[in-house]
Write an enzyme that holds these catalytic residues in place. Structure first.
Site, PDB file in Angstrom:
ATOM      1  N   GLY A  22     -27.823  48.134 103.738  1.00 17.61           N
ATOM      2  CA  GLY A  22     -27.072  47.492 102.656  1.00 17.61           C
ATOM      3  C   GLY A  22     -27.202  45.974 102.656  1.00 17.61           C
ATOM      4  N   TYR A  55     -19.697  52.254 103.674  1.00 18.79           N
ATOM      5  CA  TYR A  55     -18.356  52.553 104.187  1.00 18.79           C
ATOM      6  C   TYR A  55     -17.441  53.274 103.174  1.00 18.79           C
ATOM      7  CZ  TYR A  55     -19.129  49.990 108.596  1.00 18.79           C
ATOM      8  OH  TYR A  55     -19.569  49.582 109.830  1.00 18.79           O
ATOM      9  N   ILE A 106     -26.833  38.600  96.774  1.00 18.68           N
ATOM     10  CA  ILE A 106     -26.074  37.542  97.455  1.00 18.68           C
ATOM     11  C   ILE A 106     -26.966  36.647  98.315  1.00 18.68           C
ATOM     12  CG2 ILE A 106     -25.400  38.746  99.589  1.00 18.68           C
ATOM     13  CD1 ILE A 106     -22.497  37.671  98.970  1.00 18.68           C
ATOM     14  N   THR A 122     -17.671  48.809 100.081  1.00 15.50           N
ATOM     15  CA  THR A 122     -17.819  49.729  98.940  1.00 15.50           C
ATOM     16  C   THR A 122     -19.182  50.426  98.892  1.00 15.50           C
ATOM     17  OG1 THR A 122     -18.656  48.077  97.368  1.00 15.50           O
ATOM     18  CG2 THR A 122     -16.263  48.299  97.559  1.00 15.50           C
ATOM     19  N   ASP A 137     -25.939  43.859 104.671  1.00 14.20           N
ATOM     20  CA  ASP A 137     -26.162  43.375 106.047  1.00 14.20           C
ATOM     21  C   ASP A 137     -27.666  43.287 106.325  1.00 14.20           C
ATOM     22  OD1 ASP A 137     -25.602  42.634 108.648  1.00 14.20           O
ATOM     23  OD2 ASP A 137     -24.966  44.628 109.318  1.00 14.20           O
TER      24      ASP A 137
HETATM   25  N1  AR6 Z   1     -26.382  41.428  97.483  1.00 14.38           N
HETATM   26  C1  AR6 Z   1     -25.102  41.693  97.123  1.00 14.38           C
HETATM   27  N2  AR6 Z   1     -24.527  42.893  97.310  1.00 14.38           N
HETATM   28  C2  AR6 Z   1     -25.259  43.864  97.879  1.00 14.38           C
HETATM   29  C3  AR6 Z   1     -26.595  43.667  98.287  1.00 14.38           C
HETATM   30  C4  AR6 Z   1     -27.157  42.384  98.080  1.00 14.38           C
HETATM   31  N3  AR6 Z   1     -28.402  42.090  98.425  1.00 14.38           N
HETATM   32  N4  AR6 Z   1     -27.060  44.839  98.827  1.00 14.38           N
HETATM   33  C5  AR6 Z   1     -26.036  45.737  98.735  1.00 14.38           C
HETATM   34  N5  AR6 Z   1     -24.963  45.160  98.157  1.00 14.38           N
HETATM   35  P1  AR6 Z   1     -22.809  47.915 102.115  1.00 14.38           P
HETATM   36  P2  AR6 Z   1     -20.289  48.374 103.579  1.00 14.38           P
HETATM   37  C6  AR6 Z   1     -23.638  45.727  97.842  1.00 14.38           C
HETATM   38  O1  AR6 Z   1     -23.219  49.322 102.283  1.00 14.38           O
HETATM   39  O2  AR6 Z   1     -19.905  49.439 102.632  1.00 14.38           O
HETATM   40  C7  AR6 Z   1     -24.320  48.214 106.889  1.00 14.38           C
HETATM   41  O3  AR6 Z   1     -25.218  49.104 107.482  1.00 14.38           O
HETATM   42  C8  AR6 Z   1     -23.526  47.219  97.682  1.00 14.38           C
HETATM   43  O4  AR6 Z   1     -23.858  47.588  96.355  1.00 14.38           O
HETATM   44  O5  AR6 Z   1     -23.810  46.850 102.306  1.00 14.38           O
HETATM   45  O6  AR6 Z   1     -19.276  47.342 103.960  1.00 14.38           O
HETATM   46  C9  AR6 Z   1     -23.497  47.458 107.911  1.00 14.38           C
HETATM   47  O7  AR6 Z   1     -24.232  47.170 109.080  1.00 14.38           O
HETATM   48  C10 AR6 Z   1     -22.030  47.431  97.945  1.00 14.38           C
HETATM   49  O8  AR6 Z   1     -21.289  47.275  96.751  1.00 14.38           O
HETATM   50  O9  AR6 Z   1     -21.583  47.522 103.110  1.00 14.38           O
HETATM   51  C11 AR6 Z   1     -22.379  48.396 108.174  1.00 14.38           C
HETATM   52  O10 AR6 Z   1     -22.747  49.378 109.134  1.00 14.38           O
HETATM   53  C12 AR6 Z   1     -21.645  46.286  98.895  1.00 14.38           C
HETATM   54  O11 AR6 Z   1     -22.797  45.421  98.935  1.00 14.38           O
HETATM   55  C13 AR6 Z   1     -22.147  49.059 106.839  1.00 14.38           C
HETATM   56  O12 AR6 Z   1     -23.377  48.953 106.140  1.00 14.38           O
HETATM   57  C14 AR6 Z   1     -21.307  46.722 100.297  1.00 14.38           C
HETATM   58  O13 AR6 Z   1     -22.167  47.784 100.668  1.00 14.38           O
HETATM   59  C15 AR6 Z   1     -21.098  48.334 106.038  1.00 14.38           C
HETATM   60  O14 AR6 Z   1     -20.824  49.072 104.871  1.00 14.38           O
END
Ligand code: AR6
Length: 173
Positions: free
Chosen positions: A34, A128, A13, A125, A36
């Site tokens: 992730g 969390y 993204i 996903t 973030d």
């Molecule tokens: N581009 C697009 N999607 C991504 C990328 C990327 N570069 N990297 C990961 N994903 P997560 P949450 C996807 O864990 O579950 C953080 O520490 C990944 O495959 O990023 O909402 C925050 O600070 C997954 O499908 O977010 C919070 O503490 C999706 O992004 C916590 O994680 C969301 O995974 C939030 O957890």
């Protein structure tokens, strides 16, 4: 009509040239792992500085709500930081509502800031642990409902990172 405004891609993204990139943040707004972590790394100090200002002003961001910052060094003008629910932290029904709120409040903030193109990750996903199939259904239904009632947004891009999410979205869209 709403469907033609929805696009699905698999990728990173942080590489999307859109008006606003949505971040799956946490309530502290200070970054994490992730997506973030990836957004803060690519966006740089300007993104964090804006987050700190918001945190100082209103104490972070509650689950289901959203705030907006600069896109910093990202190809996006803005980052909309929203906080999805942690799965298994309470009732499933409550988490489902909060996830829908995260999408809806991000879209509302986008409209307020004249955003035409917005990219969403698969909120909640990853770290969390929200079930991916249920999360995809909620994300798509919430976005479709919003687009049906509001015609200022021209394109919503779901950016799936992992194969499982991409496959689920492909089937549902
Ligand atoms: N581009 C697009 N999607 C991504 C990328 C990327 N570069 N990297 C990961 N994903 P997560 P949450 C996807 O864990 O579950 C953080 O520490 C990944 O495959 O990023 O909402 C925050 O600070 C997954 O499908 O977010 C919070 O503490 C999706 O992004 C916590 O994680 C969301 O995974 C939030 O957890």
């Amino acid at each position: 009509m709403a469907n033609s405004k929805i696009k699905l891609i698999q990728g990173d993204i942080t590489e999307q040239a859109v008006d606003a990139t949505v971040n799956a943040a946490n309530t502290s707004l200070l970054g994490g792992g992730g997506v973030d972590g990836a957004i803060h790394r690519a966006g740089g100090k300007a993104v964090l500085d804006d987050c700190i200002k918001i945190r100082d002003r209103q104490g972070g961001c509650k689950t289901g709500e959203a705030v907006i910052t600069t896109g910093g060094n990202l190809p996006a003008k803005y980052v909309i930081h929203t906080v999805g629910p942690v799965w298994n932290s309470g009732s499933a029904a409550k988490a489902e509502k909060q996830l829908a709120n995260a999408y809806r409040n991000s879209l509302r903030l986008a409209v307020e800031n004249n955003v035409k193109m917005i990219a969403f990750p698969n909120i909640s996903t990853g770290i969390y642990h929200f079930p991916k199939d249920k999360a995809a259904e909620i994300a798509i239904a919430t976005v479709k409902d919003f687009l049906a009632e509001n015609d200022s947004i021209e394109q919503v891009i779901f950016v799936c990172f992992d194969n499982e999410n991409y496959g689920l979205y492909e089937r549902l869209i």
